[in-house]
Enzyme design. Structure first.
Site, PDB file in Angstrom:
ATOM      1  N   VAL A 118       0.522 -84.700 -17.624  1.00  0.00           N
ATOM      2  CA  VAL A 118       0.780 -86.123 -17.873  1.00  0.00           C
ATOM      3  C   VAL A 118      -0.486 -86.951 -17.657  1.00  0.00           C
ATOM      4  CG1 VAL A 118       2.141 -88.132 -17.182  1.00  0.00           C
ATOM      5  CG2 VAL A 118       3.218 -85.874 -17.283  1.00  0.00           C
ATOM      6  N   CYS A 119      -1.216 -86.653 -16.596  1.00  0.00           N
ATOM      7  CA  CYS A 119      -2.457 -87.389 -16.311  1.00  0.00           C
ATOM      8  C   CYS A 119      -3.470 -87.230 -17.446  1.00  0.00           C
ATOM      9  CB  CYS A 119      -3.077 -86.892 -15.010  1.00  0.00           C
ATOM     10  SG  CYS A 119      -2.034 -87.081 -13.559  1.00  0.00           S
ATOM     11  N   THR A 120      -3.542 -86.054 -17.991  1.00  0.00           N
ATOM     12  CA  THR A 120      -4.475 -85.799 -19.095  1.00  0.00           C
ATOM     13  C   THR A 120      -4.158 -86.691 -20.289  1.00  0.00           C
ATOM     14  OG1 THR A 120      -4.833 -83.523 -18.371  1.00  0.00           O
ATOM     15  CG2 THR A 120      -5.351 -84.019 -20.671  1.00  0.00           C
TER      16      THR A 120
END
Length: 228
Positions: free
Chosen positions: A50-52
């Site tokens: 998700v962070c990516t």
């Protein structure tokens, strides 16, 4: 590791200053803000799905934020070397060219300072037993005042368009004596601020519409809000 008492950060609080190592070198946060706006946003961990996607999306929208005199700065609870390797993945996945700094906060000092930690999920810890950061967003104005705080769980990605929309709202309401109603986007009608008397509203917003005595609408063209 026991957490020190975190400062009570509320809307209107002065954003705490700090010095940090980032992917763009050492920074003093208040100096980084300068005379513009800043969005500080945290991530639970490097090399996570998700962070990516989030960092790639912010990187692709950076030009829009720059037009609004807004700087971006990310934070993740990992080392500088980890961040630098992760950025390669972000750009590959998103087709972006990430250029804003990402803070290396492996010791969680800044995460504690801004209360970016998840204390409800005791399993949300790294290999050293330290709590991971959650998805926090702080919008800070040129006076170093916190104007917006958003907090998301680790499982839910943010909406970059909503963050951009809030910037447009904050900058428009700072400039004009208005507020923005539900689902507002630049070009939509705005609300005449409650602090403006009807007599003053007649001068400032001729032709405004009083739906209710407390609900007065007026037109604010998009070109008065968006950077030209």
């Amino acid at each position: 590791m026991s957490a020190p008492e975190a400062p009570r950060l509320r809307l209107g609080s002065k954003a705490p200053n700090f010095k940090a190592t980032t992917t763009k070198g050492e920074i003093d946060f208040h100096e980084y803000i300068g005379d513009g706006w800043v969005i500080l946003f945290s991530h639970p961990d490097d090399f996570t799905p998700v962070c990516t996607t989030e960092l790639g999306a912010f990187a692709k929208l950076e030009g829009e934020f720059t037009k609004r005199n807004v700087k971006l700065i990310g934070l993740s609870a990992n080392s500088l070397q980890s961040h630098e390797e992760w950025i390669k993945d972000i750009d590959e996945v998103a087709g972006s060219s990430l250029s804003f700094p990402i803070i290396a906060d492996a010791d969680r000092q800044i995460s504690y300072l801004y209360d970016m930690l998840d204390y409800q999920d005791v399993t949300n810890r790294d290999g050293k037993g330290l709590p991971l950061t959650i998805r926090s967003v702080f919008i800070i104005d040129p006076k170093k005042t916190i104007r917006l705080i958003l907090t998301y769980p680790a499982s839910t990605g943010r909406n970059t368009q909503e963050v951009l929309r809030v910037i447009d709202s904050l900058q428009a309401t700072d400039k004009y004596k208005v507020a923005t109603p539900i689902n507002w986007v630049p070009g939509d009608d705005v609300v005449v601020a409650a602090s403006v008397s009807n007599a003053d509203a007649d001068k400032l917003f001729p032709g405004y519409r009083a739906v209710k005595p407390y609900l007065r609408l007026t037109t604010l063209p998009a070109e008065k809000v968006l950077p030209q």
